[in-house]
Design a protein around this motif. Structure first.
Motif, PDB file in Angstrom:
ATOM      1  N   THR A 134       0.832  -1.202   0.000  1.00 23.89           N
ATOM      2  CA  THR A 134       0.000   0.000   0.000  1.00 23.89           C
ATOM      3  C   THR A 134       0.866   1.252   0.000  1.00 23.89           C
ATOM      4  OG1 THR A 134      -0.082  -0.099   2.394  1.00 23.89           O
ATOM      5  CG2 THR A 134      -1.894  -1.152   1.207  1.00 23.89           C
ATOM      6  N   VAL A 135       0.217   2.407  -0.115  1.00 27.81           N
ATOM      7  CA  VAL A 135       0.918   3.691  -0.108  1.00 27.81           C
ATOM      8  C   VAL A 135       1.519   3.956   1.275  1.00 27.81           C
ATOM      9  CG1 VAL A 135       0.502   6.195  -0.181  1.00 27.81           C
ATOM     10  CG2 VAL A 135      -0.456   4.721  -1.955  1.00 27.81           C
ATOM     11  N   GLN A 136       2.762   4.407   1.323  1.00 26.83           N
ATOM     12  CA  GLN A 136       3.329   4.830   2.595  1.00 26.83           C
ATOM     13  C   GLN A 136       2.537   6.018   3.121  1.00 26.83           C
ATOM     14  OE1 GLN A 136       7.179   6.129   0.733  1.00 26.83           O
ATOM     15  NE2 GLN A 136       6.891   7.963   1.980  1.00 26.83           N
ATOM     16  N   GLN A 137       2.492   6.173   4.432  1.00 24.48           N
ATOM     17  CA  GLN A 137       1.779   7.292   5.045  1.00 24.48           C
ATOM     18  C   GLN A 137       2.712   8.243   5.780  1.00 24.48           C
ATOM     19  OE1 GLN A 137      -1.410   8.030   4.640  1.00 24.48           O
ATOM     20  NE2 GLN A 137      -1.846   6.207   3.429  1.00 24.48           N
ATOM     21  N   SER A 138       3.739   7.712   6.416  1.00 26.70           N
ATOM     22  CA  SER A 138       4.660   8.550   7.187  1.00 26.70           C
ATOM     23  C   SER A 138       5.925   7.762   7.456  1.00 26.70           C
ATOM     24  CB  SER A 138       4.013   8.992   8.503  1.00 26.70           C
ATOM     25  OG  SER A 138       3.661   7.876   9.296  1.00 26.70           O
ATOM     26  N   PHE A 139       6.913   8.454   8.036  1.00 25.52           N
ATOM     27  CA  PHE A 139       8.174   7.787   8.369  1.00 25.52           C
ATOM     28  C   PHE A 139       8.857   8.568   9.478  1.00 25.52           C
ATOM     29  CE2 PHE A 139       8.895  10.815   5.028  1.00 25.52           C
ATOM     30  CZ  PHE A 139      10.115  11.404   5.301  1.00 25.52           C
ATOM     31  N   THR A 140       9.846   7.953  10.101  1.00 23.86           N
ATOM     32  CA  THR A 140      10.567   8.590  11.201  1.00 23.86           C
ATOM     33  C   THR A 140      11.939   7.957  11.328  1.00 23.86           C
ATOM     34  OG1 THR A 140      10.395   9.256  13.529  1.00 23.86           O
ATOM     35  CG2 THR A 140       9.721   7.024  12.993  1.00 23.86           C
ATOM     36  N   PHE A 141      12.879   8.687  11.954  1.00 27.70           N
ATOM     37  CA  PHE A 141      14.240   8.214  12.166  1.00 27.70           C
ATOM     38  C   PHE A 141      14.546   8.110  13.654  1.00 27.70           C
ATOM     39  CE2 PHE A 141      14.415  10.410   8.075  1.00 27.70           C
ATOM     40  CZ  PHE A 141      15.159   9.534   7.282  1.00 27.70           C
ATOM     41  N   SER A 200       9.859  14.637  -8.980  1.00 28.82           N
ATOM     42  CA  SER A 200       8.795  15.038  -9.911  1.00 28.82           C
ATOM     43  C   SER A 200       8.567  14.037 -11.028  1.00 28.82           C
ATOM     44  CB  SER A 200       9.112  16.416 -10.513  1.00 28.82           C
ATOM     45  OG  SER A 200      10.324  16.383 -11.250  1.00 28.82           O
ATOM     46  N   THR A 201       9.553  13.213 -11.328  1.00 29.06           N
ATOM     47  CA  THR A 201       9.422  12.242 -12.426  1.00 29.06           C
ATOM     48  C   THR A 201       8.855  10.907 -11.966  1.00 29.06           C
ATOM     49  OG1 THR A 201      11.709  11.506 -12.107  1.00 29.06           O
ATOM     50  CG2 THR A 201      11.326  13.287 -13.693  1.00 29.06           C
ATOM     51  N   LEU A 202       8.539  10.783 -10.683  1.00 33.33           N
ATOM     52  CA  LEU A 202       8.002   9.527 -10.181  1.00 33.33           C
ATOM     53  C   LEU A 202       6.646   9.215 -10.802  1.00 33.33           C
ATOM     54  CD1 LEU A 202       8.732   9.875  -6.345  1.00 33.33           C
ATOM     55  CD2 LEU A 202       9.964   8.433  -7.976  1.00 33.33           C
ATOM     56  N   GLU A 203       6.363   7.937 -10.952  1.00 33.43           N
ATOM     57  CA  GLU A 203       5.026   7.500 -11.358  1.00 33.43           C
ATOM     58  C   GLU A 203       4.102   7.557 -10.148  1.00 33.43           C
ATOM     59  OE1 GLU A 203       3.087   3.648 -13.680  1.00 33.43           O
ATOM     60  OE2 GLU A 203       4.696   3.320 -12.229  1.00 33.43           O
ATOM     61  N   PHE A 204       2.916   8.117 -10.328  1.00 31.90           N
ATOM     62  CA  PHE A 204       1.900   8.286  -9.289  1.00 31.90           C
ATOM     63  C   PHE A 204       2.256   9.448  -8.364  1.00 31.90           C
ATOM     64  CE2 PHE A 204       0.124   7.143  -5.032  1.00 31.90           C
ATOM     65  CZ  PHE A 204      -1.217   7.242  -5.358  1.00 31.90           C
ATOM     66  N   ARG A 205       3.358   9.406  -7.666  1.00 29.02           N
ATOM     67  CA  ARG A 205       3.938  10.488  -6.836  1.00 29.02           C
ATOM     68  C   ARG A 205       2.934  11.180  -5.916  1.00 29.02           C
ATOM     69  NH1 ARG A 205       4.906  15.933  -6.507  1.00 29.02           N
ATOM     70  NH2 ARG A 205       6.979  16.579  -5.855  1.00 29.02           N
ATOM     71  N   GLU A 206       2.660  10.548  -4.805  1.00 29.63           N
ATOM     72  CA  GLU A 206       1.825  11.179  -3.783  1.00 29.63           C
ATOM     73  C   GLU A 206       2.693  11.592  -2.599  1.00 29.63           C
ATOM     74  OE1 GLU A 206      -2.335  10.616  -1.316  1.00 29.63           O
ATOM     75  OE2 GLU A 206      -1.416   8.857  -2.255  1.00 29.63           O
ATOM     76  N   PRO A 207       2.645  12.873  -2.182  1.00 30.71           N
ATOM     77  CA  PRO A 207       3.414  13.285  -1.007  1.00 30.71           C
ATOM     78  C   PRO A 207       2.908  12.563   0.237  1.00 30.71           C
ATOM     79  CG  PRO A 207       1.943  15.046  -1.728  1.00 30.71           C
ATOM     80  CD  PRO A 207       1.883  13.988  -2.769  1.00 30.71           C
ATOM     81  N   GLU A 208       3.838  11.980   0.996  1.00 31.51           N
ATOM     82  CA  GLU A 208       3.449  11.173   2.153  1.00 31.51           C
ATOM     83  C   GLU A 208       4.547  11.208   3.212  1.00 31.51           C
ATOM     84  OE1 GLU A 208       0.619   9.912   2.706  1.00 31.51           O
ATOM     85  OE2 GLU A 208      -0.347   9.419   0.805  1.00 31.51           O
ATOM     86  N   GLY A 209       4.459  12.180   4.120  1.00 31.24           N
ATOM     87  CA  GLY A 209       5.299  12.157   5.304  1.00 31.24           C
ATOM     88  C   GLY A 209       6.479  13.104   5.277  1.00 31.24           C
ATOM     89  N   GLY A 251       8.667  12.617   2.023  1.00 28.13           N
ATOM     90  CA  GLY A 251       8.375  11.293   1.503  1.00 28.13           C
ATOM     91  C   GLY A 251       7.341  11.331   0.389  1.00 28.13           C
ATOM     92  N   PHE A 252       7.496  10.424  -0.568  1.00 32.08           N
ATOM     93  CA  PHE A 252       6.540  10.297  -1.670  1.00 32.08           C
ATOM     94  C   PHE A 252       6.311   8.823  -1.970  1.00 32.08           C
ATOM     95  CE2 PHE A 252       8.296  14.477  -2.122  1.00 32.08           C
ATOM     96  CZ  PHE A 252       7.240  15.256  -2.552  1.00 32.08           C
ATOM     97  N   ALA A 253       5.056   8.485  -2.232  1.00 32.24           N
ATOM     98  CA  ALA A 253       4.722   7.142  -2.694  1.00 32.24           C
ATOM     99  C   ALA A 253       4.744   7.120  -4.217  1.00 32.24           C
ATOM    100  CB  ALA A 253       3.341   6.735  -2.187  1.00 32.24           C
ATOM    101  N   SER A 254       5.143   5.993  -4.785  1.00 30.93           N
ATOM    102  CA  SER A 254       5.162   5.849  -6.239  1.00 30.93           C
ATOM    103  C   SER A 254       4.683   4.455  -6.614  1.00 30.93           C
ATOM    104  CB  SER A 254       6.586   6.082  -6.782  1.00 30.93           C
ATOM    105  OG  SER A 254       7.462   5.067  -6.318  1.00 30.93           O
TER     106      SER A 254
END
Length: 307
Positions: free
Chosen positions: A45-52, A262-271, A287-290
């Protein structure tokens, strides 16, 4: 003054002032750089967030669990190395949407902060904290699971951790209004939420969309990410970043279009997340989902220009 402090402790009014030490902020107009692209997570599924975890040098990415209903709030959290290789995963059931998560280093262990107790909206109504264990499962049906409400009157909330200044930041909703509150992390660990360092209503962010996709804080400033996937926007690149001064509650830069990936396929900002390198360079990550349906991928980029 005593009444005001009492109301603040109860989360009934926003801060009239804040006193967070000054710091540099990221220049959002400067370019972004790749950490990695097109990496697989534990689920598809699409990533939603991330952390370090800046001490143990770990990276965690949250997403909706495969096969779970959108509003069930079941999250899968992957651990990746910094090349994007999958190291492990665990599940958090009936947690929420996963817009933000936080990582707290404790010796050689990592404790994650997430939302919990998802409502019919699909968002969590409280926070929880738990030790990262590969293959582990956290279930909100567990009555012994700790529920944390930094703002007692909040309807729902998420959180992030500023790993440089050790602060817990929560974006919470009360009466349909979104707010940001900041706490010393050690106070939060002790469950002492009586003295927020800041507590502001989030102003109109003024972006092209109202699709909120994450936040991160470093020092005096908090950063927001908004935007849609190419599928939702009809191919328009409308992802934007902006910064808010935690001492005033006002936007200081943005909205600024970000062309990261910007060249990613789908490219949804996520996190969004903050990371400090071993050499001491502080980075603001986006973060971006592709990818395609059934094979979504994780992509991370960062900005490092401070002003």
């Amino acid at each position: 003054m005593i009444l005001t402090r009492t109301l603040l402790a109860l989360g009934l009014v926003a801060s009239a002032a804040a006193d967070i030490p000054d710091s540099k902020r990221f220049d959002l107009t400067e370019p972004s750089y790749d950490l990695f692209r097109h990496k697989k997570l534990a689920d598809k599924t699409v990533q939603q967030s991330f952390t370090f975890d800046n001490v143990n040098r770990r990276l965690f990415v949250a997403q909706r669990r495969d096969g779970s209903d959108m509003k069930a709030g079941d999250l899968s959290i992957s651990e990746l190395d910094f090349d994007g290789n999958l190291l492990g995963s665990m599940d958090v059931l009936a947690a929420g949407h996963g817009v933000n998560i936080g990582a707290e280093p404790v010796g050689e262990d990592t404790y994650l902060w997430t939302e919990i107790d998802t409502a019919s909206s699909g968002y969590g109504t409280a926070l929880t904290r738990f030790k990262w264990v590969d293959g582990g499962v956290i279930d909100s049906a567990d009555e012994d699971l700790e529920r944390i409400k930094p703002i007692p009157t909040m309807d729902r909330g998420t959180c992030t951790i500023d790993p440089v200044t050790r602060r817990l930041i929560t974006r919470y909703q009360r009466d349909s209004a979104q707010n940001i509150a900041v706490f010393d992390l050690d106070d939060a660990i002790d469950r002492n939420f009586t003295n927020p360092l800041a507590d502001w209503p989030i102003p109109d962010l003024g972006g092209r969309t109202n699709v909120f996709q994450g936040y991160a804080a470093y020092g005096r400033y908090i950063y927001f990410l908004l935007g849609e996937s190419y599928d939702a926007s009809g191919g328009e690149l409308n992802s934007e970043v902006m910064s808010l001064d935690l001492n005033t509650g006002e936007i200081v830069q943005g909205p600024v279009i970000t062309r990261a990936g910007s060249t990613l396929e789908f490219r949804e900002p996520e996190g969004m997340a903050i990371y400090e390198t071993v050499a001491g360079e502080v980075r603001l990550f986006l973060g971006f989902a592709s990818g395609k349906v059934g094979d979504r991928r994780c992509n991370l980029f960062y900005k490092n220009a401070l002003i």
